[in-house]
Write a protein that holds these residues in place. Structure first.
Motif, mmCIF file in Angstrom:
data_model
loop_
_atom_site.group_PDB
_atom_site.id
_atom_site.type_symbol
_atom_site.label_atom_id
_atom_site.label_comp_id
_atom_site.label_asym_id
_atom_site.label_seq_id
_atom_site.Cartn_x
_atom_site.Cartn_y
_atom_site.Cartn_z
ATOM 1 N N ILE A 1 -3.505 18.668 -35.503
ATOM 2 C CA ILE A 1 -4.799 19.376 -35.555
ATOM 3 C C ILE A 1 -5.892 18.387 -35.166
ATOM 4 N N THR A 2 -6.576 18.693 -34.064
ATOM 5 C CA THR A 2 -7.629 17.806 -33.551
ATOM 6 C C THR A 2 -8.991 18.414 -33.872
ATOM 7 N N ILE A 3 -9.853 17.610 -34.493
ATOM 8 C CA ILE A 3 -11.203 18.053 -34.887
ATOM 9 C C ILE A 3 -12.238 17.173 -34.179
ATOM 10 N N ASN A 4 -13.115 17.800 -33.446
ATOM 11 C CA ASN A 4 -14.236 17.100 -32.799
ATOM 12 C C ASN A 4 -15.504 17.351 -33.611
ATOM 13 N N PHE A 5 -16.312 16.317 -33.772
ATOM 14 C CA PHE A 5 -17.535 16.487 -34.564
ATOM 15 C C PHE A 5 -18.709 15.801 -33.886
ATOM 16 N N TYR A 6 -19.905 16.306 -34.218
ATOM 17 C CA TYR A 6 -21.154 15.742 -33.710
ATOM 18 C C TYR A 6 -22.224 16.016 -34.762
ATOM 19 N N SER B 1 -14.742 9.832 -41.173
ATOM 20 C CA SER B 1 -15.199 10.202 -39.824
ATOM 21 C C SER B 1 -14.847 9.148 -38.782
ATOM 22 N N CYS B 2 -14.571 7.914 -39.230
ATOM 23 C CA CYS B 2 -14.186 6.868 -38.280
ATOM 24 C C CYS B 2 -12.666 6.804 -38.078
ATOM 25 N N GLY B 3 -11.913 7.695 -38.736
ATOM 26 C CA GLY B 3 -10.475 7.744 -38.509
ATOM 27 C C GLY B 3 -9.667 7.257 -39.706
ATOM 28 N N THR B 4 -8.376 7.013 -39.459
ATOM 29 C CA THR B 4 -7.446 6.681 -40.552
ATOM 30 C C THR B 4 -7.321 5.192 -40.826
ATOM 31 N N GLY B 5 -8.020 4.354 -40.032
ATOM 32 C CA GLY B 5 -7.819 2.913 -40.137
ATOM 33 C C GLY B 5 -8.251 2.309 -41.453
ATOM 34 N N PRO B 6 -9.527 2.018 -41.663
ATOM 35 C CA PRO B 6 -9.964 1.314 -42.869
ATOM 36 C C PRO B 6 -10.047 2.253 -44.068
ATOM 37 N N ALA B 7 -10.265 1.643 -45.222
ATOM 38 C CA ALA B 7 -10.417 2.441 -46.434
ATOM 39 C C ALA B 7 -11.686 3.285 -46.391
ATOM 40 N N ASN B 8 -12.693 2.813 -45.716
ATOM 41 C CA ASN B 8 -13.891 3.611 -45.449
ATOM 42 C C ASN B 8 -14.568 3.067 -44.199
ATOM 43 N N CYS B 9 -15.538 3.797 -43.683
ATOM 44 C CA CYS B 9 -16.206 3.396 -42.438
ATOM 45 C C CYS B 9 -17.281 2.359 -42.750
ATOM 46 N N SER C 1 -20.649 10.951 -33.728
ATOM 47 C CA SER C 1 -19.759 11.843 -32.979
ATOM 48 C C SER C 1 -18.403 11.165 -32.806
ATOM 49 N N GLY C 2 -17.383 12.002 -32.659
ATOM 50 C CA GLY C 2 -16.057 11.449 -32.462
ATOM 51 C C GLY C 2 -14.980 12.507 -32.639
ATOM 52 N N THR C 3 -13.743 12.063 -32.737
ATOM 53 C CA THR C 3 -12.587 12.945 -32.863
ATOM 54 C C THR C 3 -11.679 12.421 -33.974
ATOM 55 N N ALA D 1 -25.584 11.385 -39.470
ATOM 56 C CA ALA D 1 -24.350 10.938 -40.121
ATOM 57 C C ALA D 1 -24.592 9.699 -40.983
ATOM 58 N N LEU D 2 -23.750 9.567 -42.016
ATOM 59 C CA LEU D 2 -23.725 8.371 -42.856
ATOM 60 C C LEU D 2 -22.352 7.709 -42.746
ATOM 61 N N TYR D 3 -22.269 6.470 -43.167
ATOM 62 C CA TYR D 3 -21.010 5.714 -43.013
ATOM 63 C C TYR D 3 -19.883 6.288 -43.863
ATOM 64 N N ASN D 4 -20.217 6.992 -44.953
ATOM 65 C CA ASN D 4 -19.176 7.499 -45.852
ATOM 66 C C ASN D 4 -18.959 9.008 -45.731
ATOM 67 N N ASP D 5 -19.271 9.607 -44.566
ATOM 68 C CA ASP D 5 -18.946 11.008 -44.315
ATOM 69 C C ASP D 5 -17.453 11.137 -44.015
ATOM 70 N N TRP D 6 -16.870 12.277 -44.332
ATOM 71 C CA TRP D 6 -15.454 12.503 -44.045
ATOM 72 C C TRP D 6 -15.204 13.970 -43.736
ATOM 73 N N ILE D 7 -14.000 14.260 -43.254
ATOM 74 C CA ILE D 7 -13.622 15.613 -42.847
ATOM 75 C C ILE D 7 -12.369 16.011 -43.619
ATOM 76 N N GLY D 8 -12.416 17.190 -44.219
ATOM 77 C CA GLY D 8 -11.279 17.701 -44.971
ATOM 78 C C GLY D 8 -10.900 19.096 -44.497
ATOM 79 N N ILE D 9 -9.636 19.478 -44.706
ATOM 80 C CA ILE D 9 -9.139 20.813 -44.362
ATOM 81 C C ILE D 9 -8.977 21.608 -45.652
ATOM 82 N N TYR D 10 -9.591 22.818 -45.661
ATOM 83 C CA TYR D 10 -9.604 23.670 -46.848
ATOM 84 C C TYR D 10 -9.177 25.090 -46.469
#
Length: 266
Positions: free
Chosen positions: A141-146, A175-183, A189-191, A150-159
């Motif tokens: 599931i690919t989610i694009n956002f803009y 919002s920055c992806g799965t890499g670090p514990a937080n952005c 903007s991103g995917t 935005a803030l550094y600690n925003d995130w995307i969840g599926i409900y």
């Protein structure tokens, strides 16, 4: 010896004189010869016919303002007595006639309730959107956002679609992806791609794959299959969370059950 003159005549001698006399009893008929010295007094009664000789004194001076006469055409000179209220200034743009059909180009200031035949040149960019409307359980599931604010600690969840109070999602990512514990920095903007369970999802009731689920009504015992989901851009808002503040949501999309591991109905 000196001889006396004859006795004076009882009637005056009718002799012509070049000098006009000021008669006490003027004759009832006008003289045939005009007076050499016209009277200085003016009369309120006009003469019956113009005089054959010009008067010694000129007439009164003409008025400074010409007599205003009705004219069918425009006057050549400006009016000395304009109206109290000036006329409205002419429009700098010609009047646009109303058309019943759609315009050929989009209007920057539309006034019609009817949509134009062409789409807007700059449509509003969605805040967040999914790449498909239907997925099979376990599909990526690919989610694009803009989001400009935005803030550094925003995130995307599926409900599930019926969710109104956002507590724990099925799965979520920063919002920055799965890499670090937080952005570290805000990402406007991103995917974000959901294809596995991020390691920081271990602390909570999260799962992958996201699959449809069943609910049963307590009173009627009716069973409902829930296949409708949405992705939500979230943020911590306030001293006590969750629930989290939703910034924007995707359109609803469907996840279908299948024979993959973990994709059967529960």
């Amino acid at each position: 010896t000196k001889v006396p003159s004859k006795s004076p005549s009882m009637s005056p001698t009718a002799l012509h004189s070049d000098v006009p006399s000021s008669s006490i009893n003027p004759t009832s008929f006008p003289s045939l010869i005009p007076s050499a010295s016209p009277t200085s007094m003016s009369s309120d009664i006009p003469s019956s016919s113009p005089s054959s000789f010009p008067t010694a004194a000129p007439s009164q001076n003409p008025t400074m303002i010409p007599t205003v006469l009705h004219s069918d055409g425009p006057s050549l000179l400006p009016s000395f007595n304009p109206t109290k209220f000036p006329s409205r200034s002419p429009s700098s743009f010609p009047t646009i006639p109303v058309s019943d059909g759609p315009s050929s180009k989009p209007s920057s200031n539309p006034t019609s309730h009817y949509p134009s035949s062409l789409p807007s040149a700059s449509p509003t960019r969605p805040c967040i959107e999914a790449d498909k409307q239907t997925y099979k359980c376990g599909d990526k599931i690919t989610i694009n956002f803009y989001f400009e604010d935005a803030l550094y600690n925003d995130w995307i969840g599926i409900y599930p679609c019926e969710t109104e109070k956002y507590l724990h999602s099925k799965v979520w990512q920063w919002s920055c992806g799965t890499g670090p514990a937080n952005c570290v920095e805000a990402k406007q903007s991103g995917t974000v791609v959901f294809d596995s369970l991020p390691f920081y999802n271990n602390f909570g009731p999260h799962c992958w794959p996201v699959r449809p689920f069943l609910t049963k009504d307590y009173w009627t015992q009716d069973v409902t299959i829930h296949r409708c989901f949405k992705a939500v851009l979230l943020r911590e808002d306030g001293p006590s969370v969750p629930p989290y503040a939703d910034l924007c949501e995707t359109q609803e999309f469907t996840i279908l059950e299948n024979d993959r591991d973990g994709c059967s109905l529960l």
